[in-house]
Design a protein around this motif. Structure first.
Motif, PDB file in Angstrom:
ATOM      1  N   LEU A  37     -11.476   8.185   1.025  1.00  0.00           N
ATOM      2  CA  LEU A  37     -11.082   6.902   0.450  1.00  0.00           C
ATOM      3  C   LEU A  37     -10.542   7.106  -0.953  1.00  0.00           C
ATOM      4  O   LEU A  37     -10.904   8.067  -1.642  1.00  0.00           O
ATOM      5  N   VAL A  38      -9.692   6.174  -1.358  1.00  0.00           N
ATOM      6  CA  VAL A  38      -9.162   6.167  -2.716  1.00  0.00           C
ATOM      7  C   VAL A  38      -9.570   4.861  -3.385  1.00  0.00           C
ATOM      8  O   VAL A  38      -9.645   3.817  -2.748  1.00  0.00           O
ATOM      9  N   SER A  47     -10.222   1.955  -0.733  1.00  0.00           N
ATOM     10  CA  SER A  47      -9.437   1.701   0.469  1.00  0.00           C
ATOM     11  C   SER A  47      -9.099   3.010   1.167  1.00  0.00           C
ATOM     12  O   SER A  47      -9.225   4.099   0.593  1.00  0.00           O
ATOM     13  N   LEU A  48      -8.662   2.865   2.389  1.00  0.00           N
ATOM     14  CA  LEU A  48      -8.103   3.997   3.116  1.00  0.00           C
ATOM     15  C   LEU A  48      -6.797   4.403   2.434  1.00  0.00           C
ATOM     16  O   LEU A  48      -6.170   3.589   1.760  1.00  0.00           O
ATOM     17  N   VAL A  49      -6.395   5.636   2.631  1.00  0.00           N
ATOM     18  CA  VAL A  49      -5.107   6.084   2.089  1.00  0.00           C
ATOM     19  C   VAL A  49      -4.008   5.340   2.839  1.00  0.00           C
ATOM     20  O   VAL A  49      -4.032   5.247   4.068  1.00  0.00           O
ATOM     21  N   ALA A  50      -3.043   4.806   2.094  1.00  0.00           N
ATOM     22  CA  ALA A  50      -1.977   4.023   2.721  1.00  0.00           C
ATOM     23  C   ALA A  50      -0.694   4.167   1.921  1.00  0.00           C
ATOM     24  O   ALA A  50      -0.706   4.576   0.763  1.00  0.00           O
ATOM     25  N   ASP A 117      -2.422  11.426  -8.355  1.00  0.00           N
ATOM     26  CA  ASP A 117      -1.301  10.635  -8.883  1.00  0.00           C
ATOM     27  C   ASP A 117      -1.849   9.471  -9.693  1.00  0.00           C
ATOM     28  O   ASP A 117      -3.055   9.355  -9.869  1.00  0.00           O
ATOM     29  N   ASP A 118      -0.962   8.607 -10.158  1.00  0.00           N
ATOM     30  CA  ASP A 118      -1.405   7.490 -10.991  1.00  0.00           C
ATOM     31  C   ASP A 118      -1.752   6.235 -10.181  1.00  0.00           C
ATOM     32  O   ASP A 118      -2.050   5.191 -10.759  1.00  0.00           O
ATOM     33  N   GLU A 119      -1.758   6.331  -8.846  1.00  0.00           N
ATOM     34  CA  GLU A 119      -2.069   5.172  -8.015  1.00  0.00           C
ATOM     35  C   GLU A 119      -3.567   5.013  -7.768  1.00  0.00           C
ATOM     36  O   GLU A 119      -3.994   3.997  -7.241  1.00  0.00           O
ATOM     37  N   SER A 120      -4.348   6.036  -8.120  1.00  0.00           N
ATOM     38  CA  SER A 120      -5.786   6.014  -7.833  1.00  0.00           C
ATOM     39  C   SER A 120      -6.602   6.287  -9.081  1.00  0.00           C
ATOM     40  O   SER A 120      -6.207   7.079  -9.943  1.00  0.00           O
ATOM     41  N   LEU A 121      -7.776   5.636  -9.140  1.00  0.00           N
ATOM     42  CA  LEU A 121      -8.745   5.890 -10.197  1.00  0.00           C
ATOM     43  C   LEU A 121      -9.734   6.967  -9.784  1.00  0.00           C
ATOM     44  O   LEU A 121     -10.259   7.699 -10.617  1.00  0.00           O
ATOM     45  N   ASP A 122     -10.016   7.043  -8.475  1.00  0.00           N
ATOM     46  CA  ASP A 122     -10.978   7.994  -7.945  1.00  0.00           C
ATOM     47  C   ASP A 122     -10.615   8.276  -6.494  1.00  0.00           C
ATOM     48  O   ASP A 122      -9.977   7.454  -5.825  1.00  0.00           O
ATOM     49  N   VAL A 123     -11.004   9.438  -6.032  1.00  0.00           N
ATOM     50  CA  VAL A 123     -10.803   9.852  -4.638  1.00  0.00           C
ATOM     51  C   VAL A 123     -12.072  10.571  -4.228  1.00  0.00           C
ATOM     52  O   VAL A 123     -12.559  11.430  -4.970  1.00  0.00           O
TER      53      VAL A 123
END
Length: 156
Positions: A37-38, A47-50, A117-123
């Motif tokens: 999840l991201v 959320s799921l990766v999308a 990348d800059d789309e996520s805060l955590d993975v």
């Protein structure tokens, strides 16, 4: 979330009118009953990766690109899980969209989960029995990806 260049070019021509897009969703499951999840940078939700299918891309290849770009995990596609269109939606800036979403079950093959990348805060990998608050459709996608029935779900 970064808006793909082709959407910006279309928006310059059509303004805020309804835009039909193909979305891609990955249920990436490992061998330890965990799902990748991201935590989204735009709203803080897990959320799921999308992502969005770009012109000229094949859906499975585009989804593998999105998984790697967002998480640093290289994956392989195992099967199509779900084909479904969602109701029209409107972004805060007035842009109207409607998505046809293709959801695939995937398996990690290399890489370590990280913000890539800059789309996520955590993975991170989440145990299936301890998932964070996810949207209803994401929980359905996970349930269908875990099902022994490999027939993709679609609305008739």
């Amino acid at each position: 979330m970064a808006t793909p260049k082709f959407i910006l070019e279309l928006r310059a021509k059509i303004g805020h009118d309804l835009l039909w897009l193909t979305g891609l969703t990955a249920v990436v499951l490992d061998d330890h009953d965990q799902v990748l999840l991201v935590q989204r940078a735009d709203n803080g939700r897990w959320s799921l990766v999308a992502g969005i299918l770009e012109p000229g891309e094949q859906p499975a290849a585009a989804l593998l690109r999105e998984i790697y770009e967002e998480t640093g995990v290289e994956a392989s596609v195992e099967r199509l899980v779900n084909v479904e269109s969602f109701p029209p939606a409107m972004y805060p800036n007035g842009d109207q969209v409607q998505f046809l979403d293709l959801c695939f079950r995937c398996r990690p093959i290399a890489g370590e989960a990280r913000v890539n990348d800059d789309e996520s805060l955590d993975v991170r990998w989440w145990p299936l029995d301890k998932l964070p608050d996810l949207r209803e459709e994401e929980l359905r996608f996970i349930e269908r990806a875990l099902s022994p029935d490999v027939t993709p779900y679609y609305v008739t």
